[in-house]
Design an enzyme around this catalytic site. Structure first.
Site, PDB file in Angstrom:
ATOM      1  N   TYR A   4      -3.832 -16.626  -5.394  1.00 27.65           N
ATOM      2  CA  TYR A   4      -4.113 -16.403  -3.863  1.00 27.65           C
ATOM      3  C   TYR A   4      -5.262 -16.137  -3.630  1.00 27.65           C
ATOM      4  O   TYR A   4      -5.574 -15.729  -2.569  1.00 27.65           O
ATOM      5  CB  TYR A   4      -2.928 -15.161  -3.495  1.00 27.65           C
ATOM      6  CG  TYR A   4      -1.925 -16.090  -2.537  1.00 27.65           C
ATOM      7  CD1 TYR A   4      -0.387 -16.328  -4.015  1.00 27.65           C
ATOM      8  CD2 TYR A   4      -1.396 -16.871  -1.720  1.00 27.65           C
ATOM      9  CE1 TYR A   4       0.909 -16.086  -3.418  1.00 27.65           C
ATOM     10  CE2 TYR A   4       0.024 -17.332  -1.427  1.00 27.65           C
ATOM     11  CZ  TYR A   4       0.510 -17.119  -2.156  1.00 27.65           C
ATOM     12  OH  TYR A   4       2.043 -17.759  -1.920  1.00 27.65           O
TER      13      TYR A   4
ATOM     14  N   ARG B  84      -7.098 -18.992  -3.356  1.00 24.55           N
ATOM     15  CA  ARG B  84      -7.026 -19.523  -2.227  1.00 24.55           C
ATOM     16  C   ARG B  84      -7.943 -18.600  -1.081  1.00 24.55           C
ATOM     17  O   ARG B  84      -8.837 -19.611   0.018  1.00 24.55           O
ATOM     18  CB  ARG B  84      -5.475 -19.546  -1.401  1.00 24.55           C
ATOM     19  CG  ARG B  84      -4.937 -20.489  -2.288  1.00 24.55           C
ATOM     20  CD  ARG B  84      -3.181 -21.168  -2.285  1.00 24.55           C
ATOM     21  NE  ARG B  84      -3.281 -21.317  -0.670  1.00 24.55           N
ATOM     22  CZ  ARG B  84      -2.049 -20.962  -0.275  1.00 24.55           C
ATOM     23  NH1 ARG B  84      -0.810 -20.701  -0.970  1.00 24.55           N
ATOM     24  NH2 ARG B  84      -1.538 -21.799   0.500  1.00 24.55           N
TER      25      ARG B  84
ATOM     26  N   GLN C 216       1.889 -23.087  10.338  1.00 29.32           N
ATOM     27  CA  GLN C 216       2.746 -22.933   8.923  1.00 29.32           C
ATOM     28  C   GLN C 216       1.283 -22.599   7.950  1.00 29.32           C
ATOM     29  O   GLN C 216       1.387 -21.951   6.854  1.00 29.32           O
ATOM     30  CB  GLN C 216       2.361 -23.689   8.532  1.00 29.32           C
ATOM     31  CG  GLN C 216       4.098 -24.275   9.408  1.00 29.32           C
ATOM     32  CD  GLN C 216       4.590 -25.586   8.391  1.00 29.32           C
ATOM     33  OE1 GLN C 216       5.088 -25.928   7.797  1.00 29.32           O
ATOM     34  NE2 GLN C 216       4.367 -27.260   9.665  1.00 29.32           N
ATOM     35  N   ASN C 217      -0.081 -22.959   8.313  1.00 25.20           N
ATOM     36  CA  ASN C 217      -1.432 -22.280   7.598  1.00 25.20           C
ATOM     37  C   ASN C 217      -1.372 -20.758   7.401  1.00 25.20           C
ATOM     38  O   ASN C 217      -1.279 -19.922   8.458  1.00 25.20           O
ATOM     39  CB  ASN C 217      -2.956 -22.754   8.542  1.00 25.20           C
ATOM     40  CG  ASN C 217      -2.360 -24.337   8.361  1.00 25.20           C
ATOM     41  OD1 ASN C 217      -1.256 -24.758   7.474  1.00 25.20           O
ATOM     42  ND2 ASN C 217      -3.140 -25.706   8.797  1.00 25.20           N
TER      43      ASN C 217
ATOM     44  N   ASP D 135      -4.715 -20.052   6.645  1.00 23.84           N
ATOM     45  CA  ASP D 135      -6.449 -19.679   6.643  1.00 23.84           C
ATOM     46  C   ASP D 135      -6.545 -19.242   8.022  1.00 23.84           C
ATOM     47  O   ASP D 135      -5.811 -19.259   8.977  1.00 23.84           O
ATOM     48  CB  ASP D 135      -6.856 -21.279   6.187  1.00 23.84           C
ATOM     49  CG  ASP D 135      -6.383 -22.178   7.048  1.00 23.84           C
ATOM     50  OD1 ASP D 135      -5.935 -23.128   6.922  1.00 23.84           O
ATOM     51  OD2 ASP D 135      -6.997 -22.107   8.740  1.00 23.84           O
TER      52      ASP D 135
ATOM     53  N   HIS E 194       3.561 -18.424   8.508  1.00 25.78           N
ATOM     54  CA  HIS E 194       4.137 -18.260   6.764  1.00 25.78           C
ATOM     55  C   HIS E 194       2.725 -17.076   6.738  1.00 25.78           C
ATOM     56  O   HIS E 194       2.887 -16.470   5.279  1.00 25.78           O
ATOM     57  CB  HIS E 194       3.798 -19.210   6.380  1.00 25.78           C
ATOM     58  CG  HIS E 194       4.650 -20.641   6.520  1.00 25.78           C
ATOM     59  ND1 HIS E 194       4.713 -21.911   5.968  1.00 25.78           N
ATOM     60  CD2 HIS E 194       6.079 -19.909   6.670  1.00 25.78           C
ATOM     61  CE1 HIS E 194       6.319 -22.506   6.691  1.00 25.78           C
ATOM     62  NE2 HIS E 194       6.819 -21.395   7.386  1.00 25.78           N
TER      63      HIS E 194
ATOM     64  N   GLY F 176      -0.566 -32.902  11.424  1.00 27.34           N
ATOM     65  CA  GLY F 176      -1.536 -32.325   9.660  1.00 27.34           C
ATOM     66  C   GLY F 176       0.664 -31.219   9.353  1.00 27.34           C
ATOM     67  O   GLY F 176       0.208 -30.454   8.659  1.00 27.34           O
ATOM     68  N   THR F 177       1.518 -32.251   8.744  1.00 25.33           N
ATOM     69  CA  THR F 177       2.663 -30.917   8.430  1.00 25.33           C
ATOM     70  C   THR F 177       3.555 -32.491   8.178  1.00 25.33           C
ATOM     71  O   THR F 177       4.001 -33.032   8.817  1.00 25.33           O
ATOM     72  CB  THR F 177       3.372 -29.806   9.326  1.00 25.33           C
ATOM     73  OG1 THR F 177       4.653 -29.485   8.345  1.00 25.33           O
ATOM     74  CG2 THR F 177       3.361 -30.481  10.726  1.00 25.33           C
TER      75      THR F 177
HETATM   76  N1  APR Z   1      -5.296 -35.106   9.045  1.00 24.66           N
HETATM   77  C1  APR Z   1      -4.168 -35.067   9.276  1.00 24.66           C
HETATM   78  N2  APR Z   1      -3.465 -34.762   7.983  1.00 24.66           N
HETATM   79  C2  APR Z   1      -3.337 -34.749   7.425  1.00 24.66           C
HETATM   80  C3  APR Z   1      -4.696 -34.862   6.949  1.00 24.66           C
HETATM   81  C4  APR Z   1      -5.470 -34.745   7.402  1.00 24.66           C
HETATM   82  N3  APR Z   1      -6.941 -35.676   7.162  1.00 24.66           N
HETATM   83  N4  APR Z   1      -4.331 -34.700   5.527  1.00 24.66           N
HETATM   84  C5  APR Z   1      -2.781 -34.855   4.872  1.00 24.66           C
HETATM   85  N5  APR Z   1      -2.459 -34.514   6.057  1.00 24.66           N
HETATM   86  C6  APR Z   1      -0.672 -34.419   6.167  1.00 24.66           C
HETATM   87  C7  APR Z   1       0.177 -35.297   4.907  1.00 24.66           C
HETATM   88  O1  APR Z   1      -0.287 -36.310   5.406  1.00 24.66           O
HETATM   89  C8  APR Z   1       1.030 -34.049   5.227  1.00 24.66           C
HETATM   90  O2  APR Z   1       2.237 -35.307   5.972  1.00 24.66           O
HETATM   91  O3  APR Z   1      -0.423 -33.266   6.116  1.00 24.66           O
HETATM   92  C9  APR Z   1       0.846 -32.442   5.755  1.00 24.66           C
HETATM   93  C10 APR Z   1       0.670 -32.027   4.791  1.00 24.66           C
HETATM   94  O4  APR Z   1       2.203 -31.383   4.499  1.00 24.66           O
HETATM   95  P1  APR Z   1       2.977 -30.747   3.695  1.00 24.66           P
HETATM   96  O5  APR Z   1       0.967 -30.621   1.997  1.00 24.66           O
HETATM   97  O6  APR Z   1       3.810 -30.377   3.021  1.00 24.66           O
HETATM   98  O7  APR Z   1       2.149 -29.194   4.437  1.00 24.66           O
HETATM   99  P2  APR Z   1       2.678 -28.501   5.459  1.00 24.66           P
HETATM  100  O8  APR Z   1       3.335 -29.443   5.936  1.00 24.66           O
HETATM  101  O9  APR Z   1       1.755 -27.299   5.979  1.00 24.66           O
HETATM  102  O10 APR Z   1       3.866 -27.796   4.321  1.00 24.66           O
HETATM  103  C11 APR Z   1       4.297 -27.042   4.864  1.00 24.66           C
HETATM  104  O11 APR Z   1       5.161 -25.667   2.975  1.00 24.66           O
HETATM  105  O12 APR Z   1       4.519 -25.033   0.920  1.00 24.66           O
HETATM  106  C12 APR Z   1       5.208 -24.911   2.135  1.00 24.66           C
HETATM  107  O13 APR Z   1       4.591 -22.512   3.179  1.00 24.66           O
HETATM  108  C13 APR Z   1       3.759 -24.296   2.987  1.00 24.66           C
HETATM  109  O14 APR Z   1       3.283 -24.242   5.069  1.00 24.66           O
HETATM  110  C14 APR Z   1       3.670 -24.558   4.129  1.00 24.66           C
HETATM  111  C15 APR Z   1       4.828 -25.420   4.044  1.00 24.66           C
END
Ligand code: APR
Length: 243
Positions: free
Chosen positions: A55, A58, A88-89, A91, A106, A186-187
């Site tokens: 962390y 990060r 979920q971020n 930052d 989170h 972006g998830t």
């Molecule tokens: N713009 C938009 N989306 C994007 C970009 C971008 N430039 N680059 C990547 N992505 C998308 C990917 O296609 C994917 O669908 O962002 C998503 C990232 O997915 P993860 O890495 O799984 O992140 P997230 O969904 O936030 O994870 C959820 O999992 O590990 C835990 O606590 C952690 O909060 C996190 C949670």
């Protein structure tokens, strides 16, 4: 001029173009670290220094990053409409872009709490802490940093796998009732309960989803904009501001 109630649900992809790595993309954080070692209570008990280093890295990384056009577009939208960010971020790029109502499901990278009181629910607003065992950090947490209140080792104010997420049910209920627009961005929508937001808001009149690799299985009825947040989100915001 009608004031829309807008909910924006975001994941790591929102901050990817600011230089903050995602988790499950190739080269993502979960390719470099084992979740059970760095993001679980068991990992913390086994090797707190490894967790604090993860962390700490990060924390330093996000300090060097700036909000990208997607964060800034959301801030512009919240000047005219009522916008709640449920992210979920961990930052604080949304806050640094000028957003005020941000729910960090989170937790937050710039907050610490003591391990004796880590199960306390998140404060409704990070400015009025629900307990005084929480505080802001301006440097990575070190072993031996102790809670001034109870002497417990301080830890990141982050929800680890296996810990409860404060979904703020009562406030969420009100948001669902009043929402005009829901934007997911972006998830990978794989981690619950947070990912449940996509179905919780399934009856919101206007629903958008922005992601270069959208998970269509969970996107029935969404206007899916396949692309990056910093390109696609400003377009959606411009359209909403012109209505
Ligand atoms: N713009 C938009 N989306 C994007 C970009 C971008 N430039 N680059 C990547 N992505 C998308 C990917 O296609 C994917 O669908 O962002 C998503 C990232 O997915 P993860 O890495 O799984 O992140 P997230 O969904 O936030 O994870 C959820 O999992 O590990 C835990 O606590 C952690 O909060 C996190 C949670």
């Amino acid at each position: 001029m009608h004031k829309f109630n807008i909910v924006i649900f975001s994941g790591a992809g929102l901050s990817a173009e600011s230089g903050i790595p995602t988790f499950r993309d190739s080269g993502g954080l979960w390719e470099q670290h084992r979740i059970e070692d760095v993001a679980s209570p068991e990992g913390w008990k086994r090797d707190p220094l490894l967790v604090l280093n993860f962390y700490g890295m990060r924390f330093q990384k996000q300090k060097e990053c700036q909000p990208n056009p997607a964060h800034l577009a959301i801030a512009r939208l919240s000047e005219r409409h009522s916008v709640v960010n449920i992210t979920q971020n961990i930052d604080t790029l949304l806050e640094r872009a000028g957003c005020t109502d941000v729910w960090h499901l989170h937790g937050r990278i710039d907050l610490q709490k003591c391990e004796e009181h880590h199960s306390l629910a998140f404060p409704s607003s990070y400015d009025s802490f629900t307990c005084d065992h929480r505080s802001r950090i301006d440097r990575p947490i070190a072993l031996g940093d102790l809670c001034p209140k109870c002497g417990g080792q301080l830890r990141p104010d982050i929800v680890w796998f296996g810990e409860p997420v404060d979904m703020r049910e009562a406030e969420l209920e009100r948001l669902v009732r009043n929402a005009d627009v829901f934007i997911g961005v972006g998830t990978s929508a794989q981690v619950y309960p947070a990912a449940g937001m996509l179905s919780i808001f399934r009856n919101t009149p206007e629903r958008y989803f922005v992601d270069p690799h959208p998970n269509y299985d969970v996107l029935q009825g969404f206007h899916v904009k396949q692309g990056s947040a910093s390109v696609e989100l400003p377009k959606i915001v411009a359209a909403l501001l012109s209505e």
